[in-house]
Write a protein that holds these residues in place. Structure first.
Motif, PDB file in Angstrom:
ATOM      1  N   LEU A 105     -15.696  -6.130 -51.869  1.00 10.78           N
ATOM      2  CA  LEU A 105     -16.281  -5.005 -51.096  1.00 10.78           C
ATOM      3  C   LEU A 105     -17.715  -4.652 -51.646  1.00 10.78           C
ATOM      4  CD1 LEU A 105     -16.296  -2.460 -49.182  1.00 10.78           C
ATOM      5  CD2 LEU A 105     -14.665  -1.210 -51.007  1.00 10.78           C
ATOM      6  N   GLU A 106     -17.958  -4.437 -52.977  1.00 13.95           N
ATOM      7  CA  GLU A 106     -19.268  -4.199 -53.660  1.00 13.95           C
ATOM      8  C   GLU A 106     -20.239  -5.048 -53.319  1.00 13.95           C
ATOM      9  OE1 GLU A 106     -18.763  -1.274 -57.241  1.00 13.95           O
ATOM     10  OE2 GLU A 106     -18.849  -3.331 -57.712  1.00 13.95           O
ATOM     11  N   PHE A 107     -19.901  -6.601 -53.390  1.00 13.30           N
ATOM     12  CA  PHE A 107     -20.938  -7.702 -53.032  1.00 13.30           C
ATOM     13  C   PHE A 107     -21.260  -7.527 -51.539  1.00 13.30           C
ATOM     14  CE2 PHE A 107     -21.305 -11.809 -51.079  1.00 13.30           C
ATOM     15  CZ  PHE A 107     -22.243 -12.541 -52.214  1.00 13.30           C
ATOM     16  N   CYS A 108     -20.402  -7.256 -50.727  1.00 16.27           N
ATOM     17  CA  CYS A 108     -20.848  -7.578 -49.312  1.00 16.27           C
ATOM     18  C   CYS A 108     -21.745  -6.119 -48.974  1.00 16.27           C
ATOM     19  CB  CYS A 108     -19.357  -7.339 -48.460  1.00 16.27           C
ATOM     20  SG  CYS A 108     -18.477  -8.761 -48.248  1.00 16.27           S
ATOM     21  N   ILE A 109     -21.331  -4.960 -49.584  1.00 17.06           N
ATOM     22  CA  ILE A 109     -22.255  -3.940 -49.400  1.00 17.06           C
ATOM     23  C   ILE A 109     -23.459  -3.847 -49.878  1.00 17.06           C
ATOM     24  CG2 ILE A 109     -22.458  -1.438 -49.847  1.00 17.06           C
ATOM     25  CD1 ILE A 109     -20.302  -1.753 -47.718  1.00 17.06           C
ATOM     26  N   MET A 110     -23.606  -4.762 -50.957  1.00 19.13           N
ATOM     27  CA  MET A 110     -24.860  -4.795 -51.623  1.00 19.13           C
ATOM     28  C   MET A 110     -25.787  -6.102 -51.306  1.00 19.13           C
ATOM     29  SD  MET A 110     -25.472  -2.306 -53.753  1.00 19.13           S
ATOM     30  CE  MET A 110     -26.768  -2.775 -54.523  1.00 19.13           C
ATOM     31  N   ASN A 111     -25.122  -6.989 -50.802  1.00 20.86           N
ATOM     32  CA  ASN A 111     -25.980  -8.292 -50.692  1.00 20.86           C
ATOM     33  C   ASN A 111     -25.858  -8.619 -49.021  1.00 20.86           C
ATOM     34  OD1 ASN A 111     -26.042  -9.270 -53.527  1.00 20.86           O
ATOM     35  ND2 ASN A 111     -24.210  -8.686 -53.423  1.00 20.86           N
ATOM     36  N   LEU A 112     -25.114  -8.314 -48.313  1.00 21.69           N
ATOM     37  CA  LEU A 112     -25.119  -8.859 -46.912  1.00 21.69           C
ATOM     38  C   LEU A 112     -25.961  -7.811 -46.140  1.00 21.69           C
ATOM     39  CD1 LEU A 112     -21.344  -9.818 -46.320  1.00 21.69           C
ATOM     40  CD2 LEU A 112     -23.379 -11.280 -47.501  1.00 21.69           C
ATOM     41  N   LYS A 113     -26.279  -8.327 -44.917  1.00 20.08           N
ATOM     42  CA  LYS A 113     -27.140  -7.650 -43.895  1.00 20.08           C
ATOM     43  C   LYS A 113     -26.469  -7.177 -42.568  1.00 20.08           C
ATOM     44  CE  LYS A 113     -31.448  -9.612 -45.714  1.00 20.08           C
ATOM     45  NZ  LYS A 113     -32.588 -10.451 -45.484  1.00 20.08           N
ATOM     46  N   THR A 114     -26.979  -5.977 -42.044  1.00 17.65           N
ATOM     47  CA  THR A 114     -26.584  -5.562 -40.903  1.00 17.65           C
ATOM     48  C   THR A 114     -27.796  -5.691 -40.017  1.00 17.65           C
ATOM     49  OG1 THR A 114     -26.639  -3.156 -41.028  1.00 17.65           O
ATOM     50  CG2 THR A 114     -24.747  -4.385 -41.594  1.00 17.65           C
ATOM     51  N   SER A 115     -27.757  -5.243 -38.825  1.00 19.59           N
ATOM     52  CA  SER A 115     -28.944  -5.194 -37.910  1.00 19.59           C
ATOM     53  C   SER A 115     -29.701  -3.753 -38.042  1.00 19.59           C
ATOM     54  CB  SER A 115     -28.645  -5.427 -36.463  1.00 19.59           C
ATOM     55  OG  SER A 115     -27.635  -4.833 -36.006  1.00 19.59           O
ATOM     56  N   THR A 117     -27.493  -0.800 -39.916  1.00 18.80           N
ATOM     57  CA  THR A 117     -27.012   0.120 -40.983  1.00 18.80           C
ATOM     58  C   THR A 117     -27.373   0.225 -42.221  1.00 18.80           C
ATOM     59  OG1 THR A 117     -25.000  -0.040 -39.612  1.00 18.80           O
ATOM     60  CG2 THR A 117     -24.845   1.225 -41.518  1.00 18.80           C
ATOM     61  N   ARG A 118     -27.918   1.266 -42.917  1.00 16.26           N
ATOM     62  CA  ARG A 118     -28.210   1.380 -44.012  1.00 16.26           C
ATOM     63  C   ARG A 118     -26.983   1.273 -45.036  1.00 16.26           C
ATOM     64  NH1 ARG A 118     -31.494   6.550 -44.872  1.00 16.26           N
ATOM     65  NH2 ARG A 118     -32.180   5.727 -46.734  1.00 16.26           N
ATOM     66  N   ILE A 119     -27.300   1.135 -46.557  1.00 20.27           N
ATOM     67  CA  ILE A 119     -26.344   0.950 -47.433  1.00 20.27           C
ATOM     68  C   ILE A 119     -25.684   2.289 -47.574  1.00 20.27           C
ATOM     69  CG2 ILE A 119     -25.879   0.728 -49.801  1.00 20.27           C
ATOM     70  CD1 ILE A 119     -27.644  -1.698 -49.746  1.00 20.27           C
ATOM     71  N   GLU A 120     -26.508   3.475 -47.713  1.00 21.31           N
ATOM     72  CA  GLU A 120     -25.832   4.698 -47.800  1.00 21.31           C
ATOM     73  C   GLU A 120     -25.018   5.058 -46.819  1.00 21.31           C
ATOM     74  OE1 GLU A 120     -29.078   3.625 -47.692  1.00 21.31           O
ATOM     75  OE2 GLU A 120     -30.035   4.230 -49.768  1.00 21.31           O
ATOM     76  N   THR A 121     -25.534   4.606 -45.526  1.00 20.94           N
ATOM     77  CA  THR A 121     -24.682   5.136 -44.424  1.00 20.94           C
ATOM     78  C   THR A 121     -23.372   4.468 -44.620  1.00 20.94           C
ATOM     79  OG1 THR A 121     -26.257   5.431 -42.982  1.00 20.94           O
ATOM     80  CG2 THR A 121     -24.376   4.984 -41.801  1.00 20.94           C
ATOM     81  N   LYS A 142     -23.467   6.696 -54.389  1.00 23.78           N
ATOM     82  CA  LYS A 142     -24.619   5.882 -54.177  1.00 23.78           C
ATOM     83  C   LYS A 142     -23.806   4.392 -53.739  1.00 23.78           C
ATOM     84  CE  LYS A 142     -27.667   8.678 -55.238  1.00 23.78           C
ATOM     85  NZ  LYS A 142     -28.666   9.245 -54.297  1.00 23.78           N
ATOM     86  N   SER A 143     -24.247   3.137 -54.280  1.00 25.52           N
ATOM     87  CA  SER A 143     -23.756   2.113 -54.172  1.00 25.52           C
ATOM     88  C   SER A 143     -22.782   1.439 -55.130  1.00 25.52           C
ATOM     89  CB  SER A 143     -24.970   1.143 -53.602  1.00 25.52           C
ATOM     90  OG  SER A 143     -25.621   0.853 -54.891  1.00 25.52           O
ATOM     91  N   LEU A 144     -22.173   2.181 -55.900  1.00 27.11           N
ATOM     92  CA  LEU A 144     -21.408   1.911 -56.973  1.00 27.11           C
ATOM     93  C   LEU A 144     -19.947   2.450 -56.672  1.00 27.11           C
ATOM     94  CD1 LEU A 144     -23.306   2.111 -60.253  1.00 27.11           C
ATOM     95  CD2 LEU A 144     -23.078   0.033 -59.062  1.00 27.11           C
ATOM     96  N   LEU A 145     -18.927   1.721 -56.956  1.00 27.78           N
ATOM     97  CA  LEU A 145     -17.232   2.181 -56.737  1.00 27.78           C
ATOM     98  C   LEU A 145     -17.082   2.877 -57.982  1.00 27.78           C
ATOM     99  CD1 LEU A 145     -15.500  -0.551 -54.885  1.00 27.78           C
ATOM    100  CD2 LEU A 145     -15.709   1.794 -54.381  1.00 27.78           C
TER     101      LEU A 145
END
Length: 289
Positions: A105-115, A117-121, A142-145
């Motif tokens: 989950l953390e890997f996808c949130i931090m490393n993958l892209k969407t067209s 959506t921001r990480i914070e959202t 923030k972006s840490l579990l």
């Protein structure tokens, strides 16, 4: 706020409430995490990913697939000379242990892209739509579990991270809290108390420019706040923070635990972080009035 309400069977008492999931992950939570990630990062893929352009698909999401395949699951990139069935990601995810699914989950949130959506959202949405309804023992700060189980406590810590008063110390505390190996709970407490101390220095200086709080400890600053009546809140609140500081000063900062190699519990470290965050937020709000 969560988009779900408790089920009928739970509301009526036919099924006991879901316990907080600290050392495990239910099948429902596991599935909800994967479905959230799939819908955000992979949903437009065709049945296969590979060099044959006839498969079509979304370029961003194909790149997400390849990055996940090679960088998270550490599979060979050479397979893309042919094609890889997209369902393989689900199979490999399901084979992970519960804590590795949080890594995914953390890997996808931090490393993958969407067209768009921001990480914070994304972090806010997965907190409210997946982790909170499933009573997961972790939330994104923030972006840490981190192991925070209450949405109220989560908001308290998150708010402290956005203030100018002691935010650096709270950020260090959260980073330490987010570790799943070799987490130093004493360091979490130390950074939390230093964050509150920084906020108190700013508060005292702003309220009484004749005083120099730069070399004062939190205990000394709270004494000034109480004696000079700088806060409108009942003295009991300041007194509780003073006692908390006294414990930390003796037991953690000066190495006076019963066993100097002993660390405070994770629950205690979280409580201290939450208390110091709440105190900092209160001082900040008082200055804003």
């Amino acid at each position: 706020m969560s988009i779900r309400q408790k089920s009928f069977s739970t509301r009526m008492g036919y099924r006991p409430p879901q316990p907080v999931q600290i050392d495990s992950m239910s099948d429902e939570l596991s599935s909800d995490i994967f479905n959230f990630i799939w819908n955000e990062f992979f949903s437009d893929l065709d049945l296969f990913v590979g060099h044959d352009t006839s498969y079509g698909g979304n370029d961003i999401q194909e790149n997400n697939f390849k990055k996940t395949w090679t960088q998270f699951f550490h599979q060979s990139a050479s397979v893309f000379s042919g094609s890889v069935p997209t369902y393989r990601i689900n199979e490999m995810y399901n084979s992970l242990r519960w804590f590795a699914k949080y890594d995914f989950l953390e890997f996808c949130i931090m490393n993958l892209k969407t067209s768009t959506t921001r990480i914070e959202t994304l972090c806010k949405r997965i907190n409210s739509d997946v982790l909170e309804p499933n009573v997961a023992g972790f939330r994104f700060v923030k972006s840490l579990l981190v192991p925070v189980t209450s949405s109220t406590d989560l908001n308290t810590i998150s708010t402290a991270l956005t203030t100018d008063n002691g935010a650096g110390h709270f950020q260090k505390a959260v980073k330490e809290l987010a570790k799943r190996k070799k987490r130093n709970t004493n360091q979490i407490a130390i950074e939390a108390i230093l964050g509150a101390e920084s906020a108190a220095k700013v508060f005292v200086q702003a309220k009484d420019s004749q005083k120099d709080p730069s070399n004062k400890t939190l205990g000394q600053l709270i004494k000034i706040i109480k004696e000079d009546h700088l806060l409108t809140i009942n003295n009991a609140y300041s007194e509780s923070m003073s006692k908390l500081y006294g414990y930390l000063s003796d037991a953690v900062r000066h190495g006076n635990l019963p066993d100097e190699t002993e660390e405070i519990s994770l629950a205690e470290a979280i409580y201290i972080l939450e208390s110091c965050s709440a105190f900092t937020n209160y001082l900040t709000a008082e200055l804003a009035d």
